[in-house]
Design an enzyme around this catalytic site. Structure first.
Site, PDB file in Angstrom:
ATOM      1  N   GLU A 114     -16.103  -5.274   6.723  1.00  0.00           N
ATOM      2  CA  GLU A 114     -15.588  -3.899   6.815  1.00  0.00           C
ATOM      3  C   GLU A 114     -14.597  -3.646   5.696  1.00  0.00           C
ATOM      4  OE1 GLU A 114     -13.760  -3.893  10.659  1.00  0.00           O
ATOM      5  OE2 GLU A 114     -15.597  -4.656  11.556  1.00  0.00           O
ATOM      6  N   LYS A 116     -11.045  -2.966   4.290  1.00  0.00           N
ATOM      7  CA  LYS A 116      -9.689  -3.232   4.797  1.00  0.00           C
ATOM      8  C   LYS A 116      -8.841  -2.030   4.422  1.00  0.00           C
ATOM      9  CE  LYS A 116      -5.865  -6.518   4.756  1.00  0.00           C
ATOM     10  NZ  LYS A 116      -5.006  -5.549   5.346  1.00  0.00           N
ATOM     11  N   ASP A 118      -5.909   0.457   3.942  1.00  0.00           N
ATOM     12  CA  ASP A 118      -4.505   0.189   3.608  1.00  0.00           C
ATOM     13  C   ASP A 118      -3.626   1.270   4.230  1.00  0.00           C
ATOM     14  OD1 ASP A 118      -2.310  -0.947   2.554  1.00  0.00           O
ATOM     15  OD2 ASP A 118      -2.692  -0.343   0.493  1.00  0.00           O
ATOM     16  N   TYR A 223     -11.535   0.137  13.919  1.00  0.00           N
ATOM     17  CA  TYR A 223     -12.127  -1.139  13.503  1.00  0.00           C
ATOM     18  C   TYR A 223     -12.266  -2.186  14.603  1.00  0.00           C
ATOM     19  CZ  TYR A 223      -7.209  -2.638  12.746  1.00  0.00           C
ATOM     20  OH  TYR A 223      -5.889  -2.925  12.885  1.00  0.00           O
ATOM     21  N   LYS A 310      -8.958 -10.221  -0.061  1.00  0.00           N
ATOM     22  CA  LYS A 310      -8.204  -9.249  -0.846  1.00  0.00           C
ATOM     23  C   LYS A 310      -8.833  -8.982  -2.214  1.00  0.00           C
ATOM     24  CE  LYS A 310      -4.443  -8.264   1.513  1.00  0.00           C
ATOM     25  NZ  LYS A 310      -3.180  -8.094   0.929  1.00  0.00           N
ATOM     26  N   CYS A 404      23.235   4.182 -27.980  1.00  0.00           N
ATOM     27  CA  CYS A 404      22.625   4.979 -26.911  1.00  0.00           C
ATOM     28  C   CYS A 404      21.834   6.131 -27.533  1.00  0.00           C
ATOM     29  CB  CYS A 404      23.715   5.527 -25.991  1.00  0.00           C
ATOM     30  SG  CYS A 404      23.101   6.789 -24.866  1.00  0.00           S
ATOM     31  N   CYS A 407      23.814   9.693 -26.393  1.00  0.00           N
ATOM     32  CA  CYS A 407      25.163  10.057 -26.866  1.00  0.00           C
ATOM     33  C   CYS A 407      25.532   9.338 -28.157  1.00  0.00           C
ATOM     34  CB  CYS A 407      26.196   9.775 -25.780  1.00  0.00           C
ATOM     35  SG  CYS A 407      26.483   8.004 -25.532  1.00  0.00           S
ATOM     36  N   CYS A 422      24.467   1.675 -22.016  1.00  0.00           N
ATOM     37  CA  CYS A 422      25.376   2.541 -22.755  1.00  0.00           C
ATOM     38  C   CYS A 422      26.740   2.411 -22.076  1.00  0.00           C
ATOM     39  CB  CYS A 422      24.861   3.975 -22.674  1.00  0.00           C
ATOM     40  SG  CYS A 422      26.089   5.167 -23.179  1.00  0.00           S
ATOM     41  N   CYS A 427      28.859   9.583 -21.402  1.00  0.00           N
ATOM     42  CA  CYS A 427      27.488   9.844 -21.865  1.00  0.00           C
ATOM     43  C   CYS A 427      26.854  10.915 -20.973  1.00  0.00           C
ATOM     44  CB  CYS A 427      26.667   8.559 -21.810  1.00  0.00           C
ATOM     45  SG  CYS A 427      24.918   8.844 -22.118  1.00  0.00           S
TER      46      CYS A 427
HETATM   47  S1  IVH Z   1      -9.337  -6.520  12.276  1.00  0.00           S
HETATM   48  C1  IVH Z   1      -8.377  -9.637  15.235  1.00  0.00           C
HETATM   49  N1  IVH Z   1     -10.365  -4.829  10.561  1.00  0.00           N
HETATM   50  O1  IVH Z   1      -5.155  -5.330   8.271  1.00  0.00           O
HETATM   51  C2  IVH Z   1      -8.580  -8.871  13.992  1.00  0.00           C
HETATM   52  N2  IVH Z   1      -8.027  -5.148  10.518  1.00  0.00           N
HETATM   53  O2  IVH Z   1      -3.660  -7.568   7.180  1.00  0.00           O
HETATM   54  C3  IVH Z   1      -7.536  -7.878  13.761  1.00  0.00           C
HETATM   55  N3  IVH Z   1      -6.859  -3.772   8.841  1.00  0.00           N
HETATM   56  O3  IVH Z   1      -3.434  -6.029  11.218  1.00  0.00           O
HETATM   57  C4  IVH Z   1      -7.684  -6.980  12.632  1.00  0.00           C
HETATM   58  N4  IVH Z   1      -8.620  -2.747   8.070  1.00  0.00           N
HETATM   59  O4  IVH Z   1      -3.947  -3.533  10.648  1.00  0.00           O
HETATM   60  C5  IVH Z   1      -9.253  -5.410  11.014  1.00  0.00           C
HETATM   61  N5  IVH Z   1     -11.428  -3.333   9.132  1.00  0.00           N
HETATM   62  C6  IVH Z   1     -10.306  -3.907   9.577  1.00  0.00           C
HETATM   63  C7  IVH Z   1      -9.040  -3.591   9.034  1.00  0.00           C
HETATM   64  C8  IVH Z   1      -7.925  -4.251   9.533  1.00  0.00           C
HETATM   65  C9  IVH Z   1      -7.318  -2.869   7.977  1.00  0.00           C
HETATM   66  C10 IVH Z   1      -5.434  -4.151   8.982  1.00  0.00           C
HETATM   67  C11 IVH Z   1      -4.997  -4.419  10.389  1.00  0.00           C
HETATM   68  C12 IVH Z   1      -4.486  -5.833  10.370  1.00  0.00           C
HETATM   69  C13 IVH Z   1      -4.117  -5.987   8.933  1.00  0.00           C
HETATM   70  C14 IVH Z   1      -4.024  -7.443   8.503  1.00  0.00           C
END
Ligand code: IVH
Length: 663
Positions: A114, A116, A118, A223, A310, A404, A407, A422, A427
């Site tokens: 999935e 992730k 942010d 999620y 990541k 500077c 000034c 400076c 200034c």
């Molecule tokens: S699953 C038991 N799925 O990332 C599994 N988390 O860095 C729990 N997050 O605490 C998390 N997208 O807040 C899951 N597709 C996704 C996510 C996701 C973002 C966040 C979530 C988690 C944090 C960890």
């Protein structure tokens, strides 16, 4: 590294990570990029693996997320909310995959992958088809109740066809398009734009006024179903389909794939993520089969069956057209690279700070160079390196000015040969920048005075110091072109209103080098009046948890300078009246008090006891001094008790503290 060195390093890393956790989770105001944070976290994890006996219960690697804000009701998670372990590169991904294969004794494991997201983790509860409650993650056990705000989110269904109790988790975020519109609106209203969508989202969700929250246009991306056992869901992918059928936004799911395919998807999305209309900082890989998930189980803060894979921060090449030097409020000469505008991490970047002359030298950055810019879904863009192969023959070495640029005054090298400042107290750039800071929202909050007017006031000589603001009259204002009755009225009102201020704002507004909002808050809580603060001695300052030696020394030097004395005297004389705001004063006997905790308290680690006291509004110190109000005494307390008794300090016993904390 020997054991003693490791112990020191672990201590240091713990302190740094806790500091950044607070900025990120509690203050919604991070200072470092996510990948830098991940590096620190990883370093600590590795040391704890190498020296397991040095790992403490309260290590950040055992904890999920942040502490909770007091202003909300608590929201208890009936099923703990976990975080995720990180996988940083391909090699670590194969390690993860091999671990799964080995533990499950199975060669071909299927994953669900999935996006992730942010944003900020949320839990939603539906009962009998209706949304009944919603909370943030907090520390994984207890978060903040934000039900009213979640009800304002346009894509959260208020009713669903499923009648059984359903506990859903997901992430709240603001799409890139909405974020741009939001910041444009703020600029039009002369409000400071948000640094990034994540902070705007986290801050938006934690507003007491839900109409404020609504303005942030938050969206919810589901999620996970926490109580999947109550439904006939045999795998992750099916759970996602189930959520989507119920009307939730579910995006970026690839179900039932093998490890090779996971990598293909990873590289593809990493490359193309700027096309997605919200920030993602990686993929989440989950073992698809729920039976396997259960078999693998959980570590202290994260499941074994899943990981966050990541992304590398996004990189783009562009041309550096020029370097300009700006002069800040403390006189620091900061070189700023002017770039050919480039899209990176979802925003257009045309200015990047180069911090100081050393950075230009060490990276050998020249005017005309092609440079690599990164922005990792977060905060401030950065130049990582020069593409030497593309250096044109006429590239120019930048000569850092020795006067500077504003000034033409003298400069001096400070801060261990890093920063050029400076040193001319008069200034114009320093004065203007300081006045801007003084009137800004977290400082004296004079929202009636825009930046262009500050520039006009300092240029004309009307304002040379903050105290001059309080001497402005209507007649003086009308000497400026384009000044109208209403504008002048607003300015004078916001100047007058600012006189009734809090001690925290006042301390922050003094503009001390090491003192941001968090430190100003610590200082206000500790000293509780400007008179006390002015008399602070160095031990007092060092005794405050969260203030290090360097900051203590710099605050002490500032307070004992002629400049500070005059500044504070003049402001008080002008009628500014900083008041220490006690937090919910009547709430508990330790609210607003300086407390020290000694000995062990049943059911609490050192850190969790400290956090509980802070939740009750106390400011926790590490050792007993004349400024301590209360000593909380647990079992096996040592010399602190004796010292407190000698000083006549109030004592609270562990039992009473436990009652207060569990109230
Ligand atoms: S699953 C038991 N799925 O990332 C599994 N988390 O860095 C729990 N997050 O605490 C998390 N997208 O807040 C899951 N597709 C996704 C996510 C996701 C973002 C966040 C979530 C988690 C944090 C960890």
């Amino acid at each position: 590294m020997n054991r003693e060195e490791a112990r020191k390093k672990i201590e240091q890393l713990t302190e740094i990570i806790n500091y950044h956790n607070k900025l990120y989770y509690t203050d919604d105001n991070p200072e470092i990029e996510d990948y830098e944070y991940d590096k620190l976290f990883r370093e600590l994890e590795n040391l704890e693996i190498e020296f397991p006996e040095l790992k403490k219960d309260e290590s950040p690697t055992n904890k999920v997320g942040g502490t909770i804000l007091e202003k909300f009701e608590k929201f208890e998670h009936s099923i703990a909310m976990y975080s995720l372990s990180n996988v940083m590169n391909e090699e670590e991904f194969w390690d993860f995959d091999n671990r799964m294969k080995k533990e499950l004794n199975e060669d071909n494991i299927k994953y669900t992958v999935e996006n992730k997201f942010d944003g900020l983790a949320l839990e939603l509860i539906y009962e009998e088809g209706k949304l009944t409650a919603a909370g943030t993650r907090g520390d994984g056990q207890i978060g903040e109740n934000v039900t009213n705000n979640v009800k304002m989110m346009s894509n959260v269904p208020k009713k669903i066809k499923e009648k059984n109790k359903l506990i859903i988790r997901g992430e709240a975020l603001i799409t890139k398009k909405d974020f741009e519109a939001l910041n444009k609106e703020r600029e039009e209203l002369e409000e400071i734009p948000f640094a990034n969508a994540r902070n705007a989202a986290a801050g938006g969700l934690r507003q007491l006024d839900s109409s404020e929250s609504k303005k942030r246009r938050l969206k919810f991306f589901a999620y996970q179903i926490a109580n999947y056992r109550d439904f006939n869901l045999t795998n992750e992918y099916k759970a996602m389909e189930f959520l989507s059928d119920l009307g939730f936004t579910v995006e970026g799911v690839h179900g039932n794939i093998d490890s090779k395919k996971v990598l293909d998807i990873y590289y593809d999305i990493q490359e193309n993520r700027s096309k997605i209309d919200y920030d993602i900082d990686g993929l989440v890989i989950k073992v698809d089969d729920v039976k396997y998930q259960e078999k693998l189980g959980f570590l202290s803060r994260a499941p074994r069956f899943a990981a966050a894979f990541k992304f590398k921060p996004e990189e783009k090449e562009t041309i550096l057209k020029n370097i300009e030097v700006q002069v800040g409020r403390t006189g620091a000469l900061t070189p700023v690279a002017k770039l050919e505008p480039v899209q990176v991490g979802g925003v257009t970047v045309s200015n990047v700070t180069l911090h100081n002359p050393n950075e230009i030298k060490s990276k050998d950055i020249r005017i005309g160079d092609t440079v690599v810019v990164i922005r990792s879904g977060d905060v401030i863009p950065k130049i990582t390196r020069v593409v030497l192969e593309k250096r044109p023959p006429d590239s120019k070495i930048f000569e850092f000015p020795n006067k500077c640029p504003v000034c033409k005054g003298d400069t001096a090298v400070t801060d261990g040969d890093v920063i050029v400042r400076c040193i001319n107290e008069e200034c114009p750039s320093k004065i203007t920048k300081y006045i801007e800071y003084f009137v800004s929202k977290p400082a004296m909050n004079m929202d009636g005075i825009g930046k262009e007017w500050i520039a006009a006031f300092t240029k004309s000589g009307l304002v040379k110091t903050p105290a001059d603001l309080y001497k402005i009259t209507k007649e003086k204002l009308f000497e400026f072109e384009r000044m109208g009755e209403k504008l002048a009225g607003n300015m004078l009102k916001s100047i007058e209103d600012s006189k009734n201020t809090t001690l925290k704002r006042f301390i922050y507004a003094l503009g001390m080098r090491q003192v941001g909002e968090t430190t100003a808050d610590l200082l206000a809580k500790y000293f509780t009046s400007i008179e006390n603060f002015r008399k602070a001695d160095i031990e007092d300052l060092q005794n405050i948890e969260g203030i290090g030696e360097v900051s203590a020394k710099s605050i002490y030097d500032f307070l004992n300078s002629e400049k500070a004395s005059k500044l504070i005297d003049d402001l008080l004389e002008a009628g500014v009246n900083p008041i220490f705001e006690k937090l919910a004063a009547e709430e508990s006997p330790i609210t607003g008090k300086n407390v020290v905790i000694t000995g062990s308290i049943e059911g609490f680690t050192r850190t969790s006891a400290k956090e509980a006291a802070e939740r009750l509004g106390a400011s926790v110190q590490s050792s007993v001094s004349k400024n301590t109000d209360i000593l909380i005494v647990g079992e096996k307390s040592g010399s602190k008790l004796k010292k407190a008794q000698d000083l006549g300090i109030e004592i609270i016993l562990a039992d009473e503290f436990i009652k207060l904390a569990n109230k």
